[in-house]
Design a protein around this motif. Structure first.
Motif, mmCIF file in Angstrom:
data_model
loop_
_atom_site.group_PDB
_atom_site.id
_atom_site.type_symbol
_atom_site.label_atom_id
_atom_site.label_comp_id
_atom_site.label_asym_id
_atom_site.label_seq_id
_atom_site.Cartn_x
_atom_site.Cartn_y
_atom_site.Cartn_z
ATOM 1 N N VAL A 266 0.847 -1.338 -0.028
ATOM 2 C CA VAL A 266 0.017 0.251 -0.004
ATOM 3 C C VAL A 266 0.953 1.193 0.000
ATOM 4 C CG1 VAL A 266 -1.830 1.416 1.414
ATOM 5 C CG2 VAL A 266 -2.012 -1.084 1.153
ATOM 6 N N MET A 267 1.911 1.222 0.861
ATOM 7 C CA MET A 267 2.810 2.435 1.116
ATOM 8 C C MET A 267 3.410 2.736 -0.101
ATOM 9 S SD MET A 267 1.474 3.556 3.461
ATOM 10 C CE MET A 267 2.489 5.158 3.325
ATOM 11 N N GLU A 268 3.980 1.766 -0.868
ATOM 12 C CA GLU A 268 4.819 1.692 -1.970
ATOM 13 C C GLU A 268 3.877 2.443 -3.071
ATOM 14 O OE1 GLU A 268 7.635 -0.988 -3.790
ATOM 15 O OE2 GLU A 268 7.096 -2.222 -1.979
ATOM 16 N N VAL A 269 2.746 1.843 -3.351
ATOM 17 C CA VAL A 269 1.752 2.485 -4.140
ATOM 18 C C VAL A 269 1.310 3.804 -3.992
ATOM 19 C CG1 VAL A 269 -0.664 2.293 -5.389
ATOM 20 C CG2 VAL A 269 0.921 0.001 -4.918
ATOM 21 N N VAL A 270 0.912 4.260 -2.745
ATOM 22 C CA VAL A 270 0.814 5.435 -2.325
ATOM 23 C C VAL A 270 1.830 6.352 -2.773
ATOM 24 C CG1 VAL A 270 0.126 7.013 -0.506
ATOM 25 C CG2 VAL A 270 -1.201 4.964 -0.517
ATOM 26 N N ASN A 271 3.139 6.150 -2.461
ATOM 27 C CA ASN A 271 4.086 7.037 -2.773
ATOM 28 C C ASN A 271 4.402 7.200 -4.233
ATOM 29 O OD1 ASN A 271 4.430 7.662 0.071
ATOM 30 N ND2 ASN A 271 5.683 5.842 0.348
ATOM 31 N N CYS A 272 3.856 6.335 -4.944
ATOM 32 C CA CYS A 272 4.210 6.648 -6.245
ATOM 33 C C CYS A 272 3.587 7.962 -7.064
ATOM 34 C CB CYS A 272 3.606 5.392 -7.182
ATOM 35 S SG CYS A 272 4.264 3.995 -7.291
ATOM 36 N N LYS A 273 4.291 8.305 -7.909
ATOM 37 C CA LYS A 273 3.877 9.719 -8.458
ATOM 38 C C LYS A 273 3.251 9.751 -9.785
ATOM 39 C CE LYS A 273 6.018 11.883 -5.103
ATOM 40 N NZ LYS A 273 5.186 12.695 -4.038
ATOM 41 N N THR A 274 3.277 8.486 -10.571
ATOM 42 C CA THR A 274 2.886 8.121 -12.083
ATOM 43 C C THR A 274 1.913 7.223 -11.802
ATOM 44 O OG1 THR A 274 4.551 7.265 -12.979
ATOM 45 C CG2 THR A 274 4.444 9.751 -12.992
ATOM 46 N N PRO A 275 1.018 6.941 -12.928
ATOM 47 C CA PRO A 275 0.325 5.525 -13.184
ATOM 48 C C PRO A 275 1.363 4.414 -13.414
ATOM 49 C CG PRO A 275 -0.918 7.355 -14.108
ATOM 50 C CD PRO A 275 0.368 7.983 -13.709
ATOM 51 N N ASP A 276 2.472 5.023 -14.276
ATOM 52 C CA ASP A 276 3.283 3.937 -14.870
ATOM 53 C C ASP A 276 4.331 3.189 -13.638
ATOM 54 O OD1 ASP A 276 2.709 4.012 -17.251
ATOM 55 O OD2 ASP A 276 4.468 5.310 -17.898
ATOM 56 N N ALA A 277 4.558 4.337 -12.758
ATOM 57 C CA ALA A 277 5.315 3.752 -11.445
ATOM 58 C C ALA A 277 4.469 2.965 -10.709
ATOM 59 C CB ALA A 277 5.432 5.037 -10.699
ATOM 60 N N VAL A 278 3.029 3.340 -10.452
ATOM 61 C CA VAL A 278 2.186 2.260 -9.657
ATOM 62 C C VAL A 278 2.317 0.849 -10.406
ATOM 63 C CG1 VAL A 278 -0.263 1.784 -9.161
ATOM 64 C CG2 VAL A 278 0.534 4.056 -8.806
ATOM 65 N N ARG A 279 2.268 0.913 -11.788
ATOM 66 C CA ARG A 279 1.994 -0.426 -12.524
ATOM 67 C C ARG A 279 3.411 -1.377 -12.230
ATOM 68 N NH1 ARG A 279 -1.319 -2.174 -15.925
ATOM 69 N NH2 ARG A 279 -0.993 -3.592 -17.692
ATOM 70 N N GLN A 280 4.474 -0.690 -12.181
ATOM 71 C CA GLN A 280 5.934 -1.204 -11.939
ATOM 72 C C GLN A 280 6.153 -1.661 -10.628
ATOM 73 O OE1 GLN A 280 7.587 -1.557 -14.767
ATOM 74 N NE2 GLN A 280 8.884 -3.101 -13.475
ATOM 75 N N VAL A 281 5.502 -0.848 -9.478
ATOM 76 C CA VAL A 281 5.441 -1.621 -8.323
ATOM 77 C C VAL A 281 4.614 -2.741 -8.236
ATOM 78 C CG1 VAL A 281 4.626 -1.099 -5.932
ATOM 79 C CG2 VAL A 281 5.811 0.493 -6.853
ATOM 80 N N GLY A 282 3.320 -2.833 -8.681
ATOM 81 C CA GLY A 282 2.715 -4.180 -9.033
ATOM 82 C C GLY A 282 3.317 -5.244 -9.516
ATOM 83 N N ILE A 283 4.067 -4.938 -10.446
ATOM 84 C CA ILE A 283 4.959 -5.881 -11.150
ATOM 85 C C ILE A 283 5.920 -6.548 -10.476
ATOM 86 C CG2 ILE A 283 6.585 -6.260 -13.189
ATOM 87 C CD1 ILE A 283 4.870 -4.442 -14.851
ATOM 88 N N GLU A 284 6.705 -5.842 -9.845
ATOM 89 C CA GLU A 284 7.841 -6.206 -8.894
ATOM 90 C C GLU A 284 7.255 -6.790 -7.598
ATOM 91 O OE1 GLU A 284 11.098 -6.001 -9.596
ATOM 92 O OE2 GLU A 284 10.780 -4.709 -11.563
#
Length: 320
Positions: A266-284
């Motif tokens: 949750v915190m990794e996603v919340v701290n993301c600044k862009t949709p692409d960053a969110v998507r990459q967190v989910g992948i990792e």
């Protein structure tokens, strides 16, 4: 080939296979939209591909006289045709989902007969979820109420027992049946123990394997498997995984599927600044889940692609 045989081969070879699930395209789109998402994943040699089935939905339209008219629509038809096309184009086993909701027993029997005629040997037996117009799931009139009932009907066909008992010399089908399991329990189940009790009933009725609902904490899966084994369930339990893709899913997934999202994710996603960053967190995150599950010796990792293959491909490249 039966999914249970694919699983057995993976176990014997001490190997973890890759499989995934796709959605039929929205009505009005053609099958090329499916092939474009499947093609990039075929290099990972999936032994089977699941194809979901979607219940009819109810919409209300205002008539010329001002009254509301109820219409039944199915937004994603095509499961039968897609399964046939997958087996023909890719020489891979297709696993259609069969639901209680939206089907009478007669509808179910005819659906299964079509599958049998097409040479499809595997089905996933599911109760199905409530549609938007329902507070709770309501079975179809003259339909199966629970997934266990559906499994029993499929097993009856495997024994040559049809709804019309007057049929003579009826042929037997030979379906391998998968069912769903819930590492964090089904949202309608009163307890984990009762949920596992009814999962065991589905397997005792004739189902061959279990695919789990998505989860984001592997310990939930390991604990679930341990509880199932303690309850006497011995059949394979395949983990189902879905990479988080948007910030909205942080709220939608727990609410819709009764699945917890770990605080760290949750915190990794919340701290993301862009949709692409969110998507990459989910992948990792999903890559790390996959590697741990693979190291634990699961025979298959099953991914919920939701009609998109780019993130699943990145995960598969890192894991398989």
């Amino acid at each position: 080939m039966k999914v249970r045989d694919h699983i057995s081969k993976a176990v014997e070879a001490h190997k973890t296979e890759f499989s995934f699930e796709i959605l039929p395209p929205l009505k009005g789109q053609n099958i090329d939209t499916i092939f474009k998402n499947i093609d990039p994943l075929m290099e990972f040699n999936p032994p089977f591909i699941d194809v979901t089935y979607h219940r009819e939905e109810y919409i209300y339209k205002e008539r010329e006289d001002g009254l509301l008219e109820k219409k039944v629509v199915r937004k994603r038809p095509g499961t039968v045709g897609i399964c046939a096309a997958i087996q023909n184009k890719y020489d891979v086993d297709a696993v259609p989902h069969v639901l209680c909701g939206g089907f009478s027993k007669e509808d179910t029997e005819n659906f299964l007969i079509d599958m049998d005629f097409l040479g499809i040997e595997n089905v996933m037996a599911l109760r199905g979820d409530a549609v938007k117009s329902e507070t709770y799931f309501k079975p179809n009139k003259n339909g199966n109420v629970y997934a266990q009932d559906l499994v029993e009907q499929i097993i009856d066909l495997n024994h040559g027992k049809y709804l019309d008992e007057d049929l003579l010399n009826s042929s037997q089908t030979d379906f391998c049946i998968g069912v769903a399991g819930y590492p964090e329990k089904h949202l309608e189940a009163p307890s984990m123990e009762s949920d596992i009790h009814f999962l065991k009933k589905k397997l005792e009725a004739g189902a061959c394997y279990v695919v789990t609902q998505m989860f984001f904490d592997n310990q939930k899966y390991f604990d679930f498997v341990e509880k199932c084994r303690a309850a006497g369930i011995t059949k394979p339990i395949i983990p189902g995984l879905k990479p988080l893709a948007t910030k909205k899913q942080l709220n939608m997934i727990p609410q819709r599927f009764s699945v917890d999202v770990p605080d760290a994710l949750v915190m990794e996603v919340v701290n993301c600044k862009t949709p692409d960053a969110v998507r990459q967190v989910g992948i990792e995150w999903c890559i790390q889940q996959s590697k741990e599950l693979k190291a634990a010796g699961v025979p298959v990792l099953h991914y919920y692609s939701m009609g998109k293959s780019d993130n699943i491909r990145q995960i598969a490249e890192a894991v398989f």
